[in-house]
Write an enzyme that holds these catalytic residues in place. Structure first.
Site, mmCIF file in Angstrom:
data_model
loop_
_atom_site.group_PDB
_atom_site.id
_atom_site.type_symbol
_atom_site.label_atom_id
_atom_site.label_comp_id
_atom_site.label_asym_id
_atom_site.label_seq_id
_atom_site.Cartn_x
_atom_site.Cartn_y
_atom_site.Cartn_z
ATOM 1 N N GLU A 241 0.824 -1.232 0.000
ATOM 2 C CA GLU A 241 0.000 0.000 0.000
ATOM 3 C C GLU A 241 0.851 1.272 0.000
ATOM 4 O O GLU A 241 0.646 2.168 0.836
ATOM 5 C CB GLU A 241 -0.968 -0.007 1.200
ATOM 6 N N GLU B 275 -5.445 -8.465 -0.396
ATOM 7 C CA GLU B 275 -6.183 -8.178 0.850
ATOM 8 C C GLU B 275 -7.637 -7.953 0.487
ATOM 9 O O GLU B 275 -7.942 -7.036 -0.314
ATOM 10 C CB GLU B 275 -5.637 -6.932 1.569
HETATM 11 O O1 AHR Z 1 -5.019 -6.069 6.977
HETATM 12 C C1 AHR Z 1 -4.867 -4.958 7.808
HETATM 13 C C2 AHR Z 1 -4.212 -3.787 7.086
HETATM 14 O O2 AHR Z 1 -5.053 -3.305 6.085
HETATM 15 C C3 AHR Z 1 -2.925 -4.065 6.379
HETATM 16 O O3 AHR Z 1 -1.834 -3.984 7.219
HETATM 17 C C4 AHR Z 1 -2.861 -2.985 5.351
HETATM 18 O O4 AHR Z 1 -2.154 -3.381 4.224
HETATM 19 C C5 AHR Z 1 -4.298 -2.656 5.078
HETATM 20 O O5 AHR Z 1 -4.534 -1.300 5.123
#
Ligand code: AHR
Length: 517
Positions: free
Chosen positions: A191, A310
């Site tokens: 990110e 994610e």
């Molecule tokens: O999964 C939790 C968090 O969400 C991770 O660390 C990040 O990549 C995202 O913002």
């Protein structure tokens, strides 16, 4: 001609007025693509109790010789998780991987700036690779491109994948791991478009850094595959511009672009919440278009695929997080307790991933245990399965082979953010051995749907089992005390005659129809 069109429109209107009925059309030729099993991946970050108290709890009665909870490993195996991303997440952007190797009593405790915790480094690269072997899964490793860069990344590849005879590979051997860990899939940071990220970068800065890092990582091990950071979610102002710039730099060096997306339901608006699968579909399709635009621009033969590394529902723990005390080791944090409604959206998100199986090759539900997770544990105590465990289990176990589009004709609704949301969402999977056809179907509506499905393309088939996940109350959850409050059951509410399947899809339900071919 005009008359035909009017008739079609009238039929559609009539259908909209018939809220209890739907049609699914299936055909062997409606192939989307081969499903890469890695779309059923998961994620373990050094955050909250995911590692400490989750996979690693040396004082637990079920801990093995490495301190790993055997019951967590057992459920990870039950889920048939093919790959787990590690060690973050936001955490990786401040992580010195060297802190987590070698004798445990020599490892430093550090301030961890992503989540304001203390990291004791008792789990690190070697332990996680060992845990993965025991859990029957592969590792997807992320490198730190927040505070570090190409040098630390290429050293980590050498440490993990080089057999012997160099500084880092010999150090791994000295640390007790003679065989290389053979990590094939790597994230180039996490990110990096987000201002919350340690070492946040512009697309230009990240695109250059990712390219140079990718280059040397592949020089150390040309067999690895690399994922460049895409946008943190579809709502980022820079979304799509970010991917365009990053891929302009990195197209030739990387194999995948990452996508991340979480959905919440703070407004308690079920129809709107469940309609988020439409946002996910659009997001994926727009990222594919962006990748293909750069491919065209570069006159490249190579396609960049998607690592949706994610995804989940995430919002329940936000108020509790406000009260979190800083600088704890393994604090309770982001422990969303999921209700049944969340499981429905998770089912819908899985359908969306499968619907794009030709381009989404990796996906990680975030995360595996305790932190926004399907598996929950008590430190030193019990384990239980959250509601979202079940659609993930069904898709992972029955959703391998070839993804098939299901043409759905169902009533539609409008919600706050979406129009023309089909109440029924479905996708099918023909198994690798071509002996099963599995239909995953989500009824997002408050009425049962009597659904007709033409299966004449599969002569002689029969329904072997139908699994239905429903709940008398959308807000019910499981817990350590009531672990089986909301669990799926089998149903016999179907009839298959002359290749025509009629099935009742209960109001607000996730359905898995297993057809033996
Ligand atoms: O999964 C939790 C968090 O969400 C991770 O660390 C990040 O990549 C995202 O913002």
């Amino acid at each position: 001609m005009e008359e035909d069109k009017n008739m079609e429109q009238n039929k559609a209107k009539k259908h909209e007025g018939d809220p209890g009925k739907a049609v699914m059309k299936l055909d062997r030729d409606f192939q989307i693509g081969e499903i890469d099993k890695r779309i059923y991946g998961s994620f373990i970050e050094h955050i909250g109790r995911a590692v400490y108290g989750g996979i690693y709890d040396p004082g637990h009665p079920l801990a093995d010789d490495c301190g790993f909870r055997r019951d967590v490993i057992e459920l990870t195996r039950e889920l048939q998780v093919p790959i787990v991303r590690y060690p973050g997440g936001n955490f990786v952007s401040g992580y010195n991987w060297e802190d987590g190797i070698g004798p445990k009593d020599k490892r430093p405790k550090r301030t961890e700036l992503a989540w304001f915790a203390v990291e004791n480094n008792q789990m690190g690269t070697d332990e996680f690779c060992e845990w993965s072997r025991r859990a029957g899964t592969d590792v997807m490793m992320a490198v730190n491109l927040g505070t570090r860069g190409a040098d630390a990344a290429r050293n980590l590849v050498e440490y993990c994948n080089f057999s012997s005879g160099t500084y880092w590979s010999d150090l791994r051997i000295q640390n007790g791991y003679k065989e290389p860990h053979n990590v094939r899939l790597w994230n180039l940071g996490n990110e990096m478009d987000g201002p919350w990220q340690i070492g946040h970068k512009t697309a230009q800065e990240y695109g250059r850094l990712a390219s140079e890092t990718a280059k040397v990582m592949k020089w150390v091990d040309p067999t690895i595959e690399l994922v460049a950071c895409g946008s943190s979610n579809s709502g980022m102002d820079t979304c799509y511009d970010w991917e365009t710039t990053v891929l302009d730099h990195a197209y030739d060096f990387v194999d995948y672009i990452s996508m991340h997306q979480y959905y919440g339901n703070q407004e308690d608006d079920t129809p709107n919440f469940l309609a988020n699968t439409m946002d996910m579909d659009h997001f994926i399709e727009n990222i594919i278009a962006t990748c293909d635009y750069i491919q065209a621009k570069k006159r490249s033969k190579k396609k960049i695929n998607i690592s949706f590394d994610e995804w989940n529902v995430w919002y329940h723990a936000f108020p509790e997080n406000e009260k979190a005390v800083k600088w704890q080791e393994g604090p309770s944090f982001n422990e969303d307790i999921y209700n049944f409604e969340d499981a429905l959206l998770v089912g819908g998100m899985l359908i969306s991933l499968l619907r794009h199986a030709n381009r989404v090759k990796v996906a990680c539900q975030a995360q595996l245990v305790n932190v926004i997770a399907p598996i929950m544990t008590e430190n030193g105590g019990r384990i239980w399965k959250q509601t979202i465990y079940y659609p993930y289990l069904h898709a992972s176990v029955y959703g391998r082979g070839t993804a098939l589009d299901v043409l759905v004709d169902s009533p539609k609704y409008d919600s706050k953010d979406f129009t023309d949301v089909p109440i029924l969402d479905a996708v099918a999977v023909e198994s690798e051995e071509k002996d099963y056809l599995t239909i995953f179907a989500l009824n997002k509506g408050m009425q049962d749907l009597v659904t007709d499905c033409d299966l004449r393309d599969y002569p002689g088939c029969h329904v072997e089992e139908m699994l239905v996940y429903t709940s008398p109350d959308l807000k019910l959850s499981n817990s350590a005390d009531c672990p089986d409050r909301v669990v799926p059951h089998t149903s016999s509410d179907y009839k298959l005659e002359d290749g025509r399947l009629t099935v009742k899809l209960a109001a607000y339900s996730w359905n898995v129809i297993r057809i033996r071919l």
